[in-house]
Design a protein around this motif. Sequence first.
Motif, PDB file in Angstrom:
ATOM      1  N   LEU A 115       1.049   4.394  -2.940  1.00 33.36           N
ATOM      2  CA  LEU A 115       1.308   5.570  -2.341  1.00 33.36           C
ATOM      3  C   LEU A 115       2.072   6.852  -3.169  1.00 33.36           C
ATOM      4  CD1 LEU A 115       0.140   7.846  -0.433  1.00 33.36           C
ATOM      5  CD2 LEU A 115       1.312   6.876   1.393  1.00 33.36           C
ATOM      6  N   ALA A 125       0.940  -0.968   0.192  1.00 34.29           N
ATOM      7  CA  ALA A 125       0.404   0.067  -0.505  1.00 34.29           C
ATOM      8  C   ALA A 125       1.099   1.034   0.202  1.00 34.29           C
ATOM      9  CB  ALA A 125      -1.098   0.133   1.525  1.00 34.29           C
ATOM     10  N   GLU A 184      -6.947  11.606  -4.242  1.00 30.19           N
ATOM     11  CA  GLU A 184      -7.270  10.592  -3.292  1.00 30.19           C
ATOM     12  C   GLU A 184      -6.656   9.423  -3.323  1.00 30.19           C
ATOM     13  OE1 GLU A 184     -10.600  10.943  -6.269  1.00 30.19           O
ATOM     14  OE2 GLU A 184     -11.235  12.840  -5.792  1.00 30.19           O
ATOM     15  N   LEU A 185      -5.614   9.561  -4.912  1.00 34.56           N
ATOM     16  CA  LEU A 185      -5.433   7.694  -4.124  1.00 34.56           C
ATOM     17  C   LEU A 185      -4.111   7.790  -2.795  1.00 34.56           C
ATOM     18  CD1 LEU A 185      -4.209   6.881  -8.206  1.00 34.56           C
ATOM     19  CD2 LEU A 185      -5.708   5.734  -6.461  1.00 34.56           C
ATOM     20  N   ARG A 186      -3.553   9.200  -2.911  1.00 41.85           N
ATOM     21  CA  ARG A 186      -2.220   9.358  -2.270  1.00 41.85           C
ATOM     22  C   ARG A 186      -3.437   9.651  -0.769  1.00 41.85           C
ATOM     23  NH1 ARG A 186      -0.630  15.129  -1.311  1.00 41.85           N
ATOM     24  NH2 ARG A 186      -0.146  14.797  -3.443  1.00 41.85           N
ATOM     25  N   GLU A 187      -5.022   9.584  -0.695  1.00 44.53           N
ATOM     26  CA  GLU A 187      -5.646   8.862   0.593  1.00 44.53           C
ATOM     27  C   GLU A 187      -5.642   7.754   1.293  1.00 44.53           C
ATOM     28  OE1 GLU A 187      -8.475  11.963   0.743  1.00 44.53           O
ATOM     29  OE2 GLU A 187      -7.270  13.710   1.062  1.00 44.53           O
ATOM     30  N   GLN A 188      -5.789   6.877  -0.330  1.00 44.83           N
ATOM     31  CA  GLN A 188      -6.646   5.654   0.079  1.00 44.83           C
ATOM     32  C   GLN A 188      -5.430   4.888   0.734  1.00 44.83           C
ATOM     33  OE1 GLN A 188      -8.317   4.289  -3.755  1.00 44.83           O
ATOM     34  NE2 GLN A 188      -7.790   2.716  -2.433  1.00 44.83           N
ATOM     35  N   TYR A 189      -4.055   5.186  -0.428  1.00 44.96           N
ATOM     36  CA  TYR A 189      -3.587   4.112   0.085  1.00 44.96           C
ATOM     37  C   TYR A 189      -3.220   4.068   1.176  1.00 44.96           C
ATOM     38  CZ  TYR A 189      -3.701   2.574  -4.742  1.00 44.96           C
ATOM     39  OH  TYR A 189      -3.713   2.247  -5.976  1.00 44.96           O
ATOM     40  N   THR A 190      -2.747   5.696   1.928  1.00 40.27           N
ATOM     41  CA  THR A 190      -2.235   5.569   3.421  1.00 40.27           C
ATOM     42  C   THR A 190      -4.219   5.729   4.441  1.00 40.27           C
ATOM     43  OG1 THR A 190      -1.747   8.041   2.883  1.00 40.27           O
ATOM     44  CG2 THR A 190      -2.288   8.196   5.039  1.00 40.27           C
ATOM     45  N   ARG A 191      -5.189   5.779   3.719  1.00 43.74           N
ATOM     46  CA  ARG A 191      -5.651   4.579   4.608  1.00 43.74           C
ATOM     47  C   ARG A 191      -5.625   3.462   5.030  1.00 43.74           C
ATOM     48  NH1 ARG A 191     -10.019   7.827   2.153  1.00 43.74           N
ATOM     49  NH2 ARG A 191      -9.865   6.522   0.813  1.00 43.74           N
ATOM     50  N   GLU A 192      -5.114   2.328   4.106  1.00 42.34           N
ATOM     51  CA  GLU A 192      -4.601   1.019   3.574  1.00 42.34           C
ATOM     52  C   GLU A 192      -3.588   0.589   4.046  1.00 42.34           C
ATOM     53  OE1 GLU A 192      -4.208  -0.317  -0.678  1.00 42.34           O
ATOM     54  OE2 GLU A 192      -6.149   0.273  -0.717  1.00 42.34           O
ATOM     55  N   ASN A 251      -5.174   0.595   8.013  1.00 42.61           N
ATOM     56  CA  ASN A 251      -5.628  -0.410   8.364  1.00 42.61           C
ATOM     57  C   ASN A 251      -4.701  -1.869   8.191  1.00 42.61           C
ATOM     58  OD1 ASN A 251      -7.986   0.836   8.119  1.00 42.61           O
ATOM     59  ND2 ASN A 251      -8.246   0.258   5.839  1.00 42.61           N
TER      60      ASN A 251
END
Length: 215
Positions: A34, A30, A42-50, A53
Amino acid sequence: MLFGKLLPREGDFYEMFDQHATRIVEAAHAFSRLVANYDNVELREQYTREVDNAERAADRVTHDVNRLIHKTFITPIDRDQIHKLINTMDDVADLLQDSAETLSLYDVRKVNEEITRLTDLSVKCVERMKAAVGMIRGLADAATAEAALKTCEEIDRLESDADRVMRSAMSRLFREEPDVREVIKLRAIYELLETITDKCEDVANVIEGIVLENS
């Protein structure tokens, strides 16, 4: 003696090690995505969340292992080795999360070649670490024990590669970057990424000790 019979004789520590290593690989991949998609917010935020998690899932495994140590009468390997292994592995997960958070907190605008190279080496280290962890349960087999040691040597070499990239990156940073704030930001990122490989090497050292004592 009765007390000993009432306690579990062996928890499934090997499976929990594998679960934790899998979560670390998820976090590393992830983080790599990132970095690769850093220009896309948007992808940056998504992969940071991954990354977050995966790190939290790894934390839960660490907690379960440390709790199980105290409930298990006979462990498959030394208790201290179990404790050291799982907590050193958890350090790797923490550093991946720290790296993702630092990119955001320091408002790094774009990633450079050095960050990309250090990220790639970190991912390779984590993947080899997972492979070595998966071999621990089979150390009674001489070939598996030898393969585990060779995998640990690969991690050592990757850490050395990361160290060389780090030194080169620092040299270039101080020679070519005129903005002191950028120097501070990038230095912090470089150090975190290189420390990921250091911690993977620490895990490899623990595994080497387990191999030598149990094969």
